[in-house]
Scaffold this active site. Sequence first.
Site, short mmCIF file in Angstrom:
data_model
loop_
_atom_site.label_atom_id
_atom_site.label_comp_id
_atom_site.label_asym_id
_atom_site.label_seq_id
_atom_site.Cartn_x
_atom_site.Cartn_y
_atom_site.Cartn_z
N ASP A 254 44.39 5.01 -50.03
CA ASP A 254 45.56 5.87 -50.21
C ASP A 254 45.86 5.95 -51.70
OD1 ASP A 254 48.02 7.37 -49.66
OD2 ASP A 254 47.80 6.58 -47.64
N HIS A 301 46.83 17.62 -39.62
CA HIS A 301 47.77 18.61 -39.07
C HIS A 301 48.78 19.06 -40.11
CE1 HIS A 301 51.51 16.13 -37.71
NE2 HIS A 301 50.96 15.58 -38.75
#
EC number: 2.1.1.-
Length: 450
Positions: A254, A301
Amino acid sequence: MISEIAKLAALVLTNTVKVDDFLQSSKLPPPTFHEDGPIDLGLSPEVEAARVAAIESSLRLHDLLXGPVELIRPTVNAXSLEAIYKYDVASKVPIHGEIPIIELAXQCKMNEPDLRRILRFAIIHHRVFQEPRKGIITHSAASRRLVEDSAARDGLGLQFDDAWQSFARGFSLAHNTDKSVFEYMEAHPEKAKRFAGAMSSFSSYRGHGPEYLARGFPWASLGTKTVVDVGGSEGKYSIALAKSFPQLKFIVQDLPAVVRAVNAKRPIPLELEDRVTFMEHDMFTEQPVSADVYMFRFVFHDWPDKYVVNILRRLIPALKPGARIIISDSILPEPNTLSELYERKIRALDMVMLSFFNSRERERDDWERVCQEVDPRFKFVDAWVPEGAALGIIEAVWQPEPTMEXPKAIESDESSSTGVXDSAKGIKGMESNGRNGXISVTCVDDVDVN
Protein backbone atom coordinates in the site's frame (compact mmCIF):
# COMPACT_ATOMS: atom_id res chain seq x y z
CA MET A 1 -56.84 -21.05 -7.28
CA ILE A 2 -54.58 -19.65 -4.59
CA SER A 3 -53.47 -16.07 -5.20
CA GLU A 4 -49.90 -14.82 -5.22
CA ILE A 5 -50.40 -12.81 -2.03
CA ALA A 6 -51.65 -15.91 -0.22
CA LYS A 7 -48.65 -17.91 -1.48
CA LEU A 8 -46.30 -15.18 -0.28
CA ALA A 9 -47.96 -15.05 3.12
CA ALA A 10 -47.52 -18.81 3.45
CA LEU A 11 -43.84 -18.54 2.51
CA VAL A 12 -43.31 -15.82 5.10
CA LEU A 13 -44.85 -18.03 7.77
CA THR A 14 -43.05 -21.23 6.74
CA ASN A 15 -39.60 -19.65 6.63
CA THR A 16 -40.12 -17.59 9.76
CA VAL A 17 -41.03 -20.76 11.66
CA LYS A 18 -37.76 -22.34 10.45
CA VAL A 19 -35.82 -19.41 11.87
CA ASP A 20 -37.75 -19.45 15.13
CA ASP A 21 -37.32 -23.21 15.57
CA PHE A 22 -33.57 -22.89 15.07
CA LEU A 23 -33.26 -20.05 17.58
CA GLN A 24 -35.26 -21.93 20.19
CA SER A 25 -33.43 -25.23 19.72
CA SER A 26 -30.07 -23.42 19.83
CA LYS A 27 -31.13 -21.37 22.87
CA LEU A 28 -30.39 -18.15 20.98
CA PRO A 29 -32.29 -14.91 21.65
CA PRO A 30 -34.96 -14.01 19.09
CA PRO A 31 -34.87 -10.69 17.21
CA THR A 32 -36.53 -7.82 19.01
CA PHE A 33 -36.80 -4.06 18.67
CA HIS A 34 -35.76 -3.72 22.33
CA GLU A 35 -32.46 -1.93 22.86
CA ASP A 36 -30.83 -5.15 24.12
CA GLY A 37 -31.88 -7.09 21.03
CA PRO A 38 -29.22 -9.15 19.22
CA ILE A 39 -27.39 -7.54 16.29
CA ASP A 40 -26.64 -10.87 14.61
CA LEU A 41 -28.82 -13.96 14.98
CA GLY A 42 -26.04 -16.55 14.55
CA LEU A 43 -27.96 -18.67 12.05
CA SER A 44 -26.67 -21.70 10.17
CA PRO A 45 -26.35 -21.33 6.37
CA GLU A 46 -29.58 -23.27 5.80
CA VAL A 47 -31.56 -21.21 8.28
CA GLU A 48 -29.97 -18.00 6.99
CA ALA A 49 -31.41 -18.91 3.59
CA ALA A 50 -34.84 -19.24 5.22
CA ARG A 51 -34.42 -15.81 6.84
CA VAL A 52 -33.61 -14.24 3.46
CA ALA A 53 -36.55 -16.04 1.84
CA ALA A 54 -38.91 -14.73 4.51
CA ILE A 55 -37.68 -11.17 3.97
CA GLU A 56 -38.00 -11.42 0.21
CA SER A 57 -41.51 -12.83 0.39
CA SER A 58 -42.56 -10.13 2.83
CA LEU A 59 -41.11 -7.41 0.58
CA ARG A 60 -43.02 -8.73 -2.42
CA LEU A 61 -46.16 -9.04 -0.32
CA HIS A 62 -45.74 -5.46 0.89
CA ASP A 63 -45.32 -4.13 -2.64
CA LEU A 64 -48.30 -6.07 -3.98
CA LEU A 65 -50.60 -4.95 -1.19
CA UNK A 66 -49.42 -1.34 -1.42
CA GLY A 67 -50.16 -1.23 -5.14
CA PRO A 68 -48.57 0.56 -8.10
CA VAL A 69 -49.41 4.09 -6.94
CA GLU A 70 -47.47 3.62 -3.70
CA LEU A 71 -44.52 2.15 -5.58
CA ILE A 72 -43.93 5.28 -7.66
CA ARG A 73 -44.23 7.82 -4.85
CA PRO A 74 -40.96 9.57 -3.92
CA THR A 75 -39.47 8.20 -0.75
CA VAL A 76 -39.15 10.52 2.24
CA ASN A 77 -38.44 7.85 4.84
CA ALA A 78 -34.78 8.72 5.32
CA UNK A 79 -35.39 12.37 6.18
CA SER A 80 -36.00 11.47 9.82
CA LEU A 81 -32.70 9.57 10.02
CA GLU A 82 -30.87 12.53 8.53
CA ALA A 83 -32.18 14.80 11.31
CA ILE A 84 -31.36 12.20 13.97
CA TYR A 85 -27.81 12.03 12.61
CA LYS A 86 -27.27 15.78 12.22
CA TYR A 87 -28.53 16.61 15.72
CA ASP A 88 -26.87 13.56 17.32
CA VAL A 89 -30.17 12.66 18.96
CA ALA A 90 -29.23 9.09 19.86
CA SER A 91 -26.38 10.09 22.16
CA LYS A 92 -28.76 12.20 24.28
CA VAL A 93 -31.01 9.24 25.13
CA PRO A 94 -29.69 7.22 28.09
CA ILE A 95 -28.97 3.52 27.62
CA HIS A 96 -31.50 1.52 29.66
CA GLY A 97 -33.17 4.80 30.56
CA GLU A 98 -35.71 7.25 29.23
CA ILE A 99 -36.03 10.94 28.47
CA PRO A 100 -39.00 13.23 27.81
CA ILE A 101 -39.15 14.57 24.26
CA ILE A 102 -39.29 18.13 25.54
CA GLU A 103 -36.01 17.65 27.45
CA LEU A 104 -34.44 15.88 24.49
CA ALA A 105 -35.37 18.78 22.23
CA UNK A 106 -33.65 21.21 24.60
CA GLN A 107 -30.46 19.14 24.61
CA CYS A 108 -30.51 18.87 20.80
CA LYS A 109 -31.38 22.56 20.40
CA MET A 110 -34.40 21.61 18.31
CA ASN A 111 -37.99 22.72 18.20
CA GLU A 112 -39.94 20.25 20.36
CA PRO A 113 -42.92 19.74 18.02
CA ASP A 114 -40.56 19.13 15.09
CA LEU A 115 -38.46 16.64 17.03
CA ARG A 116 -41.59 14.83 18.18
CA ARG A 117 -42.75 14.43 14.58
CA ILE A 118 -39.29 13.29 13.44
CA LEU A 119 -38.99 10.72 16.22
CA ARG A 120 -42.43 9.25 15.65
CA PHE A 121 -41.69 8.95 11.94
CA ALA A 122 -38.38 7.20 12.66
CA ILE A 123 -40.06 4.87 15.15
CA ILE A 124 -42.73 3.71 12.73
CA HIS A 125 -40.58 3.56 9.57
CA HIS A 126 -37.18 2.47 10.87
CA ARG A 127 -37.79 1.11 14.39
CA VAL A 128 -35.30 3.73 15.58
CA PHE A 129 -36.18 4.63 19.21
CA GLN A 130 -39.32 3.66 21.10
CA GLU A 131 -42.08 5.68 22.79
CA PRO A 132 -43.32 3.43 25.62
CA ARG A 133 -45.44 6.25 27.04
CA LYS A 134 -46.67 9.40 25.40
CA GLY A 135 -43.85 11.93 25.15
CA ILE A 136 -41.21 9.57 26.61
CA ILE A 137 -38.36 8.22 24.45
CA THR A 138 -36.20 5.14 25.03
CA HIS A 139 -33.73 3.33 22.84
CA SER A 140 -34.49 0.54 20.40
CA ALA A 141 -31.84 -1.91 19.21
CA ALA A 142 -31.25 0.26 16.13
CA SER A 143 -30.93 3.60 17.93
CA ARG A 144 -28.63 2.10 20.56
CA ARG A 145 -26.28 1.05 17.78
CA LEU A 146 -25.98 4.71 16.76
CA VAL A 147 -24.66 5.42 20.26
CA GLU A 148 -22.26 2.51 20.63
CA ASP A 149 -21.07 2.03 17.05
CA SER A 150 -19.30 5.08 15.64
CA ALA A 151 -18.93 3.36 12.27
CA ALA A 152 -22.72 3.08 12.01
CA ARG A 153 -23.01 6.84 12.65
CA ASP A 154 -20.35 7.50 10.04
CA GLY A 155 -22.29 5.38 7.58
CA LEU A 156 -25.35 7.59 8.00
CA GLY A 157 -23.28 10.74 7.66
CA LEU A 158 -21.63 9.55 4.48
CA GLN A 159 -25.01 8.77 2.95
CA PHE A 160 -26.67 12.05 3.90
CA ASP A 161 -23.83 14.54 3.39
CA ASP A 162 -22.12 12.96 0.41
CA ALA A 163 -24.11 10.18 -1.24
CA TRP A 164 -27.46 11.94 -1.47
CA GLN A 165 -25.93 15.00 -3.10
CA SER A 166 -23.92 12.82 -5.43
CA PHE A 167 -26.97 10.80 -6.44
CA ALA A 168 -28.61 14.01 -7.59
CA ARG A 169 -25.71 15.58 -9.47
CA GLY A 170 -22.56 13.45 -9.40
CA PHE A 171 -19.91 13.92 -6.70
CA SER A 172 -17.87 16.70 -8.28
CA LEU A 173 -20.87 18.83 -9.20
CA ALA A 174 -22.55 18.22 -5.86
CA HIS A 175 -19.45 19.40 -3.98
CA ASN A 176 -18.43 22.14 -6.42
CA THR A 177 -15.01 20.64 -7.05
CA ASP A 178 -12.95 19.31 -9.92
CA LYS A 179 -11.25 16.82 -7.59
CA SER A 180 -11.98 13.13 -7.33
CA VAL A 181 -13.59 11.71 -4.20
CA PHE A 182 -10.26 10.74 -2.66
CA GLU A 183 -8.60 14.08 -3.41
CA TYR A 184 -11.58 15.86 -1.91
CA MET A 185 -11.41 13.71 1.23
CA GLU A 186 -7.69 14.40 1.53
CA ALA A 187 -8.44 18.12 1.68
CA HIS A 188 -11.24 17.67 4.23
CA PRO A 189 -9.89 15.58 7.14
CA GLU A 190 -13.21 15.52 8.99
CA LYS A 191 -14.90 13.96 5.96
CA ALA A 192 -11.97 11.58 5.49
CA LYS A 193 -12.29 10.38 9.08
CA ARG A 194 -16.01 9.81 8.64
CA PHE A 195 -15.41 8.03 5.32
CA ALA A 196 -12.98 5.69 7.07
CA GLY A 197 -15.53 4.92 9.76
CA ALA A 198 -18.22 4.30 7.18
CA MET A 199 -16.00 1.89 5.25
CA SER A 200 -15.26 0.04 8.47
CA SER A 201 -18.99 -0.26 9.08
CA PHE A 202 -19.70 -1.51 5.57
CA SER A 203 -16.94 -4.11 5.77
CA SER A 204 -18.60 -5.61 8.84
CA TYR A 205 -21.77 -6.41 6.91
CA ARG A 206 -22.85 -10.00 6.32
CA GLY A 207 -20.73 -11.83 3.80
CA HIS A 208 -17.68 -9.53 3.91
CA GLY A 209 -15.52 -11.33 6.47
CA PRO A 210 -12.14 -12.95 5.67
CA GLU A 211 -13.65 -16.41 6.14
CA TYR A 212 -15.58 -16.07 2.87
CA LEU A 213 -12.40 -15.35 0.95
CA ALA A 214 -10.64 -18.23 2.74
CA ARG A 215 -13.40 -20.72 1.94
CA GLY A 216 -14.18 -19.40 -1.52
CA PHE A 217 -10.85 -20.14 -3.22
CA PRO A 218 -8.67 -23.31 -3.04
CA TRP A 219 -5.71 -21.62 -1.38
CA ALA A 220 -4.33 -24.91 -0.06
CA SER A 221 -3.90 -26.18 -3.62
CA LEU A 222 -1.38 -23.42 -4.36
CA GLY A 223 1.35 -25.09 -2.34
CA THR A 224 4.25 -23.03 -1.02
CA LYS A 225 3.68 -19.71 -2.74
CA THR A 226 3.98 -15.97 -2.23
CA VAL A 227 0.86 -13.82 -2.46
CA VAL A 228 1.09 -10.07 -3.06
CA ASP A 229 -1.92 -8.29 -1.54
CA VAL A 230 -2.08 -5.11 -3.64
CA GLY A 231 -3.80 -2.25 -1.84
CA GLY A 232 -4.12 -4.46 1.22
CA SER A 233 -4.32 -1.68 3.81
CA GLU A 234 -3.68 -3.09 7.30
CA GLY A 235 -3.40 -6.63 5.98
CA LYS A 236 -6.56 -7.90 7.68
CA TYR A 237 -7.30 -10.40 4.93
CA SER A 238 -3.70 -11.51 4.39
CA ILE A 239 -3.31 -12.12 8.11
CA ALA A 240 -6.48 -14.20 8.18
CA LEU A 241 -5.38 -16.23 5.16
CA ALA A 242 -1.90 -16.73 6.62
CA LYS A 243 -3.45 -18.19 9.78
CA SER A 244 -5.50 -20.66 7.75
CA PHE A 245 -2.86 -21.61 5.15
CA PRO A 246 0.60 -21.90 6.74
CA GLN A 247 2.31 -22.74 3.44
CA LEU A 248 1.59 -19.26 2.04
CA LYS A 249 3.59 -16.07 2.47
CA PHE A 250 2.04 -12.63 2.00
CA ILE A 251 3.41 -9.24 0.99
CA VAL A 252 0.89 -6.49 1.71
CA GLN A 253 1.41 -3.46 -0.50
CA ASP A 254 0.00 0.00 0.00
CA LEU A 255 1.04 3.63 -0.10
CA PRO A 256 3.76 4.91 2.26
CA ALA A 257 1.35 6.66 4.63
CA VAL A 258 -0.62 3.45 5.08
CA VAL A 259 2.47 1.29 5.64
CA ARG A 260 3.89 3.76 8.16
CA ALA A 261 0.62 3.71 10.09
CA VAL A 262 0.58 -0.09 10.03
CA ASN A 263 4.16 -0.36 11.23
CA ALA A 264 3.34 2.00 14.09
CA LYS A 265 0.38 -0.15 15.16
CA ARG A 266 2.10 -3.50 14.44
CA PRO A 267 -1.08 -5.53 13.85
CA ILE A 268 0.75 -8.73 12.81
CA PRO A 269 0.71 -11.57 15.36
CA LEU A 270 4.22 -12.56 16.41
CA GLU A 271 3.88 -16.05 14.93
CA LEU A 272 3.12 -14.57 11.49
CA GLU A 273 5.86 -11.95 11.28
CA ASP A 274 7.99 -14.13 9.01
CA ARG A 275 5.07 -14.79 6.63
CA VAL A 276 3.24 -11.45 6.47
CA THR A 277 5.27 -8.38 5.57
CA PHE A 278 4.39 -4.88 4.43
CA MET A 279 5.81 -2.97 1.49
CA GLU A 280 5.34 0.56 0.19
CA HIS A 281 3.97 0.51 -3.35
CA ASP A 282 1.75 2.62 -5.57
CA MET A 283 -0.36 0.32 -7.73
CA PHE A 284 -0.23 2.80 -10.61
CA THR A 285 3.52 2.22 -10.87
CA GLU A 286 5.39 -0.85 -12.10
CA GLN A 287 5.07 -3.88 -9.82
CA PRO A 288 8.52 -4.63 -8.32
CA VAL A 289 7.77 -8.10 -6.89
CA SER A 290 7.75 -11.26 -8.99
CA ALA A 291 5.32 -13.50 -7.12
CA ASP A 292 3.01 -16.45 -7.65
CA VAL A 293 -0.29 -14.74 -6.85
CA TYR A 294 -1.49 -11.12 -6.89
CA MET A 295 -4.62 -10.38 -4.89
CA PHE A 296 -6.85 -7.32 -5.23
CA ARG A 297 -9.63 -7.23 -2.66
CA PHE A 298 -12.38 -4.63 -3.13
CA VAL A 299 -10.03 -2.37 -5.09
CA PHE A 300 -11.43 -2.19 -8.59
CA HIS A 301 -15.05 -1.23 -7.96
CA ASP A 302 -13.78 2.28 -7.13
CA TRP A 303 -12.32 2.68 -10.62
CA PRO A 304 -13.61 2.97 -14.21
CA ASP A 305 -12.44 0.26 -16.58
CA LYS A 306 -9.54 2.19 -18.09
CA TYR A 307 -7.92 2.61 -14.67
CA VAL A 308 -8.43 -1.04 -13.79
CA VAL A 309 -6.74 -1.98 -17.07
CA ASN A 310 -3.88 0.37 -16.29
CA ILE A 311 -3.38 -1.05 -12.78
CA LEU A 312 -3.27 -4.61 -14.10
CA ARG A 313 -0.86 -3.70 -16.89
CA ARG A 314 1.57 -2.44 -14.26
CA LEU A 315 1.88 -6.05 -13.10
CA ILE A 316 3.12 -7.37 -16.45
CA PRO A 317 6.89 -6.73 -16.06
CA ALA A 318 6.85 -8.79 -12.85
CA LEU A 319 4.65 -11.65 -14.02
CA LYS A 320 6.07 -15.12 -14.53
CA PRO A 321 4.30 -17.88 -16.47
CA GLY A 322 1.40 -19.28 -14.49
CA ALA A 323 1.12 -16.31 -12.12
CA ARG A 324 -2.44 -15.92 -10.87
CA ILE A 325 -4.47 -12.77 -10.37
CA ILE A 326 -7.17 -13.20 -7.73
CA ILE A 327 -9.74 -10.40 -7.56
CA SER A 328 -12.25 -10.27 -4.72
CA ASP A 329 -14.95 -7.83 -5.77
CA SER A 330 -18.63 -7.53 -6.55
CA ILE A 331 -20.07 -9.56 -9.42
CA LEU A 332 -23.39 -8.19 -10.60
CA PRO A 333 -25.91 -10.97 -11.16
CA GLU A 334 -27.90 -11.47 -14.31
CA PRO A 335 -31.44 -10.15 -13.74
CA ASN A 336 -33.70 -12.57 -11.87
CA THR A 337 -30.95 -15.10 -11.19
CA LEU A 338 -30.30 -14.40 -7.51
CA SER A 339 -32.42 -13.50 -4.53
CA GLU A 340 -34.27 -10.20 -4.80
CA LEU A 341 -32.85 -9.08 -1.47
CA TYR A 342 -29.26 -9.56 -2.65
CA GLU A 343 -29.96 -8.01 -6.04
CA ARG A 344 -31.50 -4.90 -4.46
CA LYS A 345 -28.41 -4.40 -2.32
CA ILE A 346 -25.81 -4.91 -5.02
CA ARG A 347 -27.65 -2.72 -7.55
CA ALA A 348 -27.90 0.01 -4.93
CA LEU A 349 -24.13 -0.28 -4.44
CA ASP A 350 -23.71 0.00 -8.20
CA MET A 351 -25.52 3.35 -8.14
CA VAL A 352 -23.27 4.53 -5.30
CA MET A 353 -20.20 3.69 -7.38
CA LEU A 354 -21.60 5.60 -10.34
CA SER A 355 -22.39 8.70 -8.32
CA PHE A 356 -19.21 8.73 -6.20
CA PHE A 357 -16.49 7.49 -8.53
CA ASN A 358 -17.98 7.39 -12.03
CA SER A 359 -17.20 3.67 -11.76
CA ARG A 360 -19.38 0.60 -11.42
CA GLU A 361 -19.88 -2.89 -10.14
CA ARG A 362 -19.23 -5.44 -12.89
CA GLU A 363 -20.92 -8.49 -14.31
CA ARG A 364 -18.99 -11.68 -15.09
CA ASP A 365 -18.71 -10.68 -18.77
CA ASP A 366 -17.31 -7.28 -17.76
CA TRP A 367 -14.53 -8.93 -15.76
CA GLU A 368 -13.68 -11.21 -18.67
CA ARG A 369 -13.59 -8.25 -21.05
CA VAL A 370 -11.30 -6.27 -18.71
CA CYS A 371 -8.83 -9.18 -18.61
CA GLN A 372 -8.80 -9.36 -22.40
CA GLU A 373 -8.25 -5.62 -22.68
CA VAL A 374 -5.27 -5.72 -20.33
CA ASP A 375 -3.37 -8.17 -22.54
CA PRO A 376 -4.24 -11.29 -24.56
CA ARG A 377 -1.91 -13.20 -22.25
CA PHE A 378 -4.21 -12.51 -19.30
CA LYS A 379 -6.35 -15.63 -19.45
CA PHE A 380 -9.69 -15.30 -17.70
CA VAL A 381 -10.28 -18.52 -15.76
CA ASP A 382 -13.58 -18.10 -13.96
CA ALA A 383 -15.71 -15.86 -11.75
CA TRP A 384 -17.98 -17.05 -8.96
CA VAL A 385 -19.62 -15.98 -5.71
CA PRO A 386 -18.89 -18.25 -2.72
CA GLU A 387 -21.90 -19.37 -0.72
CA GLY A 388 -22.98 -16.66 1.68
CA ALA A 389 -20.38 -14.16 0.44
CA ALA A 390 -21.11 -10.58 -0.55
CA LEU A 391 -18.11 -10.45 -2.88
CA GLY A 392 -17.27 -12.72 -5.75
CA ILE A 393 -13.90 -14.10 -6.80
CA ILE A 394 -12.45 -13.52 -10.26
CA GLU A 395 -9.44 -15.60 -11.30
CA ALA A 396 -7.06 -14.95 -14.18
CA VAL A 397 -3.70 -16.51 -15.06
CA TRP A 398 -0.71 -15.13 -16.95
CA GLN A 399 0.11 -17.34 -19.95
CA PRO A 400 2.72 -15.56 -22.08
CA GLU A 401 3.61 -16.30 -25.67
CA PRO A 402 7.37 -16.03 -26.29
CA THR A 403 7.08 -13.62 -29.22
CA MET A 404 4.44 -11.29 -27.85
CA GLU A 405 5.34 -7.84 -26.61
CA UNK A 406 3.54 -6.46 -23.55
CA PRO A 407 1.23 -3.48 -24.16
CA LYS A 408 2.32 -0.36 -22.38
CA ALA A 409 0.41 1.06 -19.46
CA ILE A 410 -1.51 4.20 -20.25
CA GLU A 411 0.60 7.22 -19.46
CA SER A 412 -1.61 10.02 -18.19
CA ASP A 413 -1.91 12.53 -15.40
CA GLU A 414 -4.41 10.22 -13.75
CA SER A 415 -1.99 7.30 -13.49
CA SER A 416 1.09 9.31 -12.64
CA SER A 417 2.15 9.43 -9.03
CA THR A 418 3.24 13.07 -9.37
CA GLY A 419 0.82 15.45 -7.73
CA VAL A 420 -1.68 12.77 -6.91
CA UNK A 421 -2.93 12.30 -3.36
CA ASP A 422 -2.91 9.07 -1.38
CA SER A 423 -5.43 6.30 -1.67
CA ALA A 424 -8.66 6.23 0.27
CA LYS A 425 -6.98 3.90 2.70
CA GLY A 426 -4.11 6.32 3.09
CA ILE A 427 -6.44 8.92 4.57
CA LYS A 428 -6.77 8.38 8.30
CA GLY A 429 -6.41 4.62 7.86
CA MET A 430 -9.34 4.15 5.50
CA GLU A 431 -10.23 0.57 4.68
CA SER A 432 -11.55 1.54 1.28
CA ASN A 433 -9.17 0.39 -1.44
CA GLY A 434 -7.99 2.23 -4.50
CA ARG A 435 -5.66 5.08 -5.34
CA ASN A 436 -6.61 8.66 -5.81
CA GLY A 437 -6.42 9.31 -9.54
CA UNK A 438 -7.79 12.53 -11.03
CA ILE A 439 -11.21 11.22 -11.94
CA SER A 440 -13.58 14.12 -12.40
CA VAL A 441 -17.12 12.93 -11.80
CA THR A 442 -18.84 15.84 -13.45
CA CYS A 443 -21.10 14.09 -15.94
CA VAL A 444 -22.72 10.70 -15.84
CA ASP A 445 -24.48 10.83 -19.19
CA ASP A 446 -21.60 9.26 -21.10
CA VAL A 447 -20.91 6.48 -18.62
CA ASP A 448 -21.42 3.01 -20.04
CA VAL A 449 -23.41 1.13 -17.42
CA ASN A 450 -24.30 -2.39 -18.50
